[in-house]
Design a protein around this motif. Structure first.
Motif, PDB file in Angstrom:
ATOM      1  N   THR A 577     -21.217  16.926  27.096  1.00 53.86           N
ATOM      2  CA  THR A 577     -20.392  15.937  27.808  1.00 53.86           C
ATOM      3  C   THR A 577     -21.178  14.663  28.072  1.00 53.86           C
ATOM      4  N   VAL A 580     -21.285  12.588  24.863  1.00 50.50           N
ATOM      5  CA  VAL A 580     -20.008  11.956  24.520  1.00 50.50           C
ATOM      6  C   VAL A 580     -19.743  10.756  25.414  1.00 50.50           C
ATOM      7  N   PHE A 583     -22.119   7.878  24.483  1.00 56.55           N
ATOM      8  CA  PHE A 583     -21.804   7.231  23.216  1.00 56.55           C
ATOM      9  C   PHE A 583     -20.622   6.287  23.369  1.00 56.55           C
ATOM     10  N   MET A 584     -19.584   6.710  24.090  1.00 52.14           N
ATOM     11  CA  MET A 584     -18.400   5.865  24.202  1.00 52.14           C
ATOM     12  C   MET A 584     -18.636   4.705  25.154  1.00 52.14           C
ATOM     13  N   HIS A 623     -11.077   6.700  27.084  1.00 58.20           N
ATOM     14  CA  HIS A 623     -11.480   7.973  26.483  1.00 58.20           C
ATOM     15  C   HIS A 623     -12.531   8.649  27.344  1.00 58.20           C
ATOM     16  N   SER A 624     -13.464   7.902  27.832  1.00 62.16           N
ATOM     17  CA  SER A 624     -14.495   8.460  28.701  1.00 62.16           C
ATOM     18  C   SER A 624     -13.899   8.981  29.997  1.00 62.16           C
ATOM     19  N   SER A 813     -13.594  16.722  24.849  1.00 63.01           N
ATOM     20  CA  SER A 813     -14.660  15.763  24.556  1.00 63.01           C
ATOM     21  C   SER A 813     -14.703  15.436  23.081  1.00 63.01           C
ATOM     22  N   THR A 814     -14.583  16.464  22.248  1.00 62.59           N
ATOM     23  CA  THR A 814     -14.641  16.242  20.803  1.00 62.59           C
ATOM     24  C   THR A 814     -13.463  15.404  20.334  1.00 62.59           C
ATOM     25  N   SER A 816     -11.632  13.264  22.091  1.00 62.41           N
ATOM     26  CA  SER A 816     -11.785  11.889  22.576  1.00 62.41           C
ATOM     27  C   SER A 816     -12.811  11.135  21.752  1.00 62.41           C
ATOM     28  N   LEU A 817     -13.905  11.790  21.403  1.00 63.06           N
ATOM     29  CA  LEU A 817     -14.939  11.148  20.594  1.00 63.06           C
ATOM     30  C   LEU A 817     -14.412  10.778  19.217  1.00 63.06           C
ATOM     31  N   LEU A 821     -14.121   6.976  17.715  1.00 67.03           N
ATOM     32  CA  LEU A 821     -14.785   6.591  16.466  1.00 67.03           C
ATOM     33  C   LEU A 821     -13.788   6.018  15.476  1.00 67.03           C
TER      34      LEU A 821
END
Length: 925
Positions: A577, A580, A583-584, A623-624, A813-814, A816-817, A821
């Motif tokens: 988490t 993710v 990164f965002m 997203h976060s 999380s996946t 949203s990531l 992207l």
């Protein structure tokens, strides 16, 4: 040379011709004498005589050259009289064949005379002939396919199907008072199905000079007052004697409910012809009789002729239908007639006539009244079929068929609709009842049990009597009350205290010293070979009980609420988490930028502070926000569960066993304790391979043996173990597997009919919950161990309890990531298209196909320097100084509308130096 006159010459030629014709005529009209020995006072004798007269009349009225002459003799059912009659028929009447006889005893003596005089004997009496018996009586031909062994095998099949254990055999004595052979055959057959003859009623022969009613009444009264069995098998009896038996049984109430009467073929064969008044006494009886089809045209014709003749000869009879004896007698005459026809002109004075006649009879093969008449080993060879019938009203109904090879055609005859005695239809009769003057049952009770709450035997000096108490005794007393309530009889019994092992009690029941055993007796397979157990009234098993000690304190106590897998999974989802979110937010949030050390610290701080809902960093990307929202929900669940589990571990005293498993016992050969009188010691040695075993006789001896180190563990049966752990709260616990057994039950002999009723009463008490109430009364102690049960420990939280929310968090999380992207990549591609000097997105002259190709080429050649050109630090700082709030880096979904070029783009647009010209914006190139 003398001369002959014509008249003399004619005489010489004519006289020989006349003489030869006369001798030929005599040869063609020979008469064969046939002797018939019957008991004319019986229904069977009357039927035989009538049938033979009909058969002889039909034979003599035909075109046969040989005629039959019948000579009747009355034996009165006496074998000596039958033998005398046979000798007289042979010597004075010159008979060539003897038929008839009403019993097997008569048949054997007549067959012996026939062998000596070489005269064939044809009999339809059932016997126990073996395959080679025809060598003993070579001149005996049996006009029957039924013998006693077939009849008894059919009866035992009925007994086995209904699971009746005790039988009463009823049969008529022979004239000489010898043992009836069928009785021994029946006894042997019943032993094979675990049943037995409890009593036999031997009825005097009907030719006895005194009235047998008194003897019959006394025998049946003995059964009523002293015997339990109510399953009566009428093996062999004449019709008058059987009628007397039924009359007396009916008067004594032995033909009522739960009684069973099975009629052998000797009586059932007359069901078509007996007096209707006899049916009143045998209502509900089962009968077995030889089956034959009544659709044969020959049989229909014979039946019509028989009724007419029998009515005229015996008007005193109530029914005029022919039975199997009449049919066999008719076929006997027809067999002899056809054999004589096949002998042709063979003269009776020929020495080989008797042998040839016998061979011709045995080789017969024709259609009789009941089927094909052919012989093998001296008796009919046609397949035997026995019919099971049920007496109802003034007749009977056909139920099922039985044959020697395959048994009953319907394998489950228990499902047949039978009208049992006493108008019992809804259930199968028990086949037994408590006798009126029954002796008290002797019931053994173990007086040296380890746990007195189950069975306790004590001597009361004040009353000079023995008192029996305990859980097992209470259950048995409730069972006796239920038998009185549900089954309508009182079980009389007396307890006898037994000093010895439990296996000794089993032996006492097996050898009939005790009628039953009541106590805490475990149901075992080896014991069931010798006795019969009732339904278990409580479960049983074997487990190991050991002392407990308090769990030692540990500096790592805070780690115990979660298992290792749970800690690893929690850490993994936490760091995933964190990655993710970083990164965002790194793409759009300045707080997540900087050197890699600053970014790592910010990400770690944000993630860990979220565990306590105290994070300070602002979240820019939608997203976060979704990821963090799910993560905070997981954090709430994990922290709540952890806090609850840790609180329990720190506030409740945890107990752990001093011995972990039975393998440690085997490895160290540590001493263990068990009850010396039970099966446990042998089980520990033979099955669990334990060697160091110490006997502990009493419950209160276990704590002392644990304290002084005499034993390290105790093996107790499950009911004892439950009571022991309640008695000694927080001092012992059961560990390891529990070895299951059949439960605790009461013991009865193998052939005891009471077992099923006691089992039914136990099931009734279990279903009503009354046995549970008795357990609470006798086995629950006054101590309350619910707050500190050593078997109850806070369960550590494992991954199995939380893997669902971990999957939800990881998936959120996946997803949203991936969406982030995709949108980031899409916006950068569009920016590349916009900023390309070679073409314009809004060029109307370019086709869609070429646009798609160009888009693919741009994606293949995409790099960061092309999409976002490098800008110098001075221009960026100047821009940030002039517009600090309005022009921060934005997420892909937050581009201002007045910067859109062509269609909307979700792109982070790198800004160059901008100058204000009035209300317009101009980008410096």
């Amino acid at each position: 040379m003398p001369s002959f006159s014509p008249s003399k010459l004619i005489f010489v030629f004519i006289v020989p011709i006349i003489l030869s014709y006369g001798s030929f005529t005599v040869a063609q009209n020979q008469t064969t004498n046939i002797g018939v020995i019957i008991d004319e006072s019986t229904r069977a004798g009357k039927e035989q005589k009538t049938a033979i007269e009909i058969a002889v009349r039909k034979v003599n009225s035909g075109s046969n050259d040989r005629k039959l002459a019948i000579h009747f003799k009355n034996s009165s059912g006496d074998p000596l009289e039958a033998a005398s009659s046979a000798q007289e028929l042979i010597d004075k009447q010159n008979v060539r064949v003897i038929i008839g006889t009403s019993s097997w005893e008569e048949t054997t003596v007549v067959a012996k005379i026939g062998q000596q005089t070489r005269v064939p004997v044809i009999s339809s009496t059932t016997s126990t002939l073996q395959p080679l018996s025809h060598l003993q009586w070579p001149y005996l031909v049996q006009m029957t396919d039924l013998d006693i062994s077939n009849e008894i095998n059919c009866i035992t099949s009925i007994i086995k199907s209904y699971n009746w254990k005790r039988i009463i055999a009823v049969y008529e004595d022979n004239v000489y008072g010898g043992e009836y052979e069928g009785f021994s055959i029946l006894s042997e057959a019943l032993q094979k199905i675990d049943s037995a003859i409890e009593h036999r009623v031997v009825v005097p022969h009907f030719t006895s000079p005194f009235d047998p009613k008194e003897t019959i009444r006394d025998d049946l009264a003995t059964i009523l007052t002293t015997k339990q069995s109510r399953v009566f098998i009428l093996l062999k009896s004449s019709l008058p004697t059987a009628t007397r038996v039924f009359e007396e049984a009916n008067k004594l109430g032995l033909t009522g409910q739960d009684s069973v009467w099975i009629l052998g073929n000797g009586f059932s064969s007359f069901l078509d012809s007996i007096d209707p008044s006899v049916f009143r006494s045998v209502q509900g009886a089962l009968g077995i009789k030889t089956y034959y089809s009544d659709e044969n045209p020959q049989l229909l014709e014979f039946r019509s002729n028989f009724k007419t003749l029998f009515r005229s000869k015996y008007p005193e009879e109530d029914k005029f239908e022919p039975g199997i004896y009449a049919i066999r007698a008719y076929d006997s005459i027809k067999t002899i007639s056809q054999a004589l026809d096949r002998l042709g002109t063979l003269n009776e004075t020929d020495n080989a006539f008797s042998e040839k006649l016998l061979d011709t009879v045995i080789s017969s093969n024709f259609s009789g009244l009941t089927g094909t008449i052919s012989f093998q080993d001296g008796k009919l060879s046609q397949p035997l079929v026995i019919q099971l019938v049920n007496v109802v009203g003034k007749s009977y109904k056909e139920l099922e068929f039985w044959s020697p090879g395959s048994g009953f055609s319907n394998r489950s005859i228990r499902k047949l609709s039978v009208n049992w005695p006493g108008d019992l239809i809804n259930r199968i009769p028990k086949g037994w009842a408590m006798p009126n003057n029954a002796k008290k049952m002797k019931i053994g009770v173990p007086d040296s049990t380890s746990f007195e709450r189950f069975v306790k035997v004590e001597w009361i000096e004040s009353t000079n009597e023995t008192k029996y108490s305990g859980f097992s005794i209470a259950v048995f007393e409730s069972v006796v009350a239920t038998l009185q309530e549900k089954y309508g009889y009182t079980l009389l019994y007396e307890f006898i205290n037994h000093t010895g092992s439990y296996d000794d009690l089993i032996d006492k029941v097996y050898y009939k010293t005790y009628d039953a055993v009541v106590g805490d007796m475990t149901i075992l397979a080896n014991r069931s070979k010798y006795v019969e157990f009732t339904q278990p009234f409580t479960e049983s098993g074997l487990s190991m009980v050991v002392p407990v000690r308090s769990e030692p304190q540990s500096i790592w106590k805070f780690m115990r609420p979660f298992t290792v897998e749970m800690w690893l999974a929690s850490g993994g989802i936490l760091f995933y988490t964190m990655f993710v979110v970083w990164f965002m937010e790194h793409q759009v949030n300045r707080e997540f930028r900087g050197s890699w050390k600053d970014q790592l610290g910010t990400a770690l701080w944000f993630t860990f502070s979220s565990l306590f809902f105290s994070q300070q960093e602002q979240i820019r990307s939608n997203h976060s926000k979704v990821v963090v929202m799910i993560w905070l929900f997981i954090v709430f669940i994990l922290t709540s569960s952890y806090t609850a589990s840790l609180t329990t571990m720190l506030t409740v005293r945890m107990l752990e066993p001093t011995v972990q498993n039975i393998e440690w016992i085997r490895r160290t050969n540590a001493p263990v304790g068990c009850d010396p009188d039970s099966f446990v010691g042998k089980y520990l040695t033979d099955v669990l391979n334990l060697k160091n075993i110490k006997n502990v006789s009493r419950q209160n001896e276990y704590p002392d043996n644990f304290k002084n180190g005499s034993i390290t563990a105790a093996f107790l049966e499950l009911p004892y173990q439950k009571y022991f752990l309640k008695e000694y709260c927080n001092q012992y616990m059961a560990i390891g597997p529990s070895y299951k057994f059949g439960g605790l039950g009461f013991v009865f002999p193998k052939d005891s009919p009471i077992t099923d009723d006691v089992s039914g009463a136990i099931l009734y008490l279990l279903e009503e919950g009354r046995i549970i109430d008795m357990e609470k009364e006798w086995l629950d102690t006054s101590q309350n161990c619910s707050n500190s049960d050593p078997e109850v420990e806070s369960e550590r939280l494992s991954l199995d309890n939380f893997w669902g929310i971990f999957v939800i968090s990881g998936a959120t999380s996946t997803l949203s990531l991936l969406i982030f992207l995709y949108r980031l990549l899409h916006n950068r591609i569009e920016q590349r298209i916009i900023s390309s000097p070679e073409s314009r997105w809004n060029t109307n002259n370019e086709s869609r196909w070429r646009r798609a190709i160009r888009l693919v080429l741009i994606m293949l050649s995409l790099n960061r320097s092309q999409v976002q050109p490098t800008e110098n630090l001075e221009s960026r700082e100047e821009w940030n100084h002039r517009n600090p709030q309005q022009w921060e880096l934005l997420s892909p979904t937050e581009v201002p509308h007045h910067l859109e070029i062509g269609r909307p783009t979700q792109l982070e647009i790198p800004m160059r130096k901008i100058e204000h010209v009035g209300e317009d914006l101009r980008i410096e190139k």
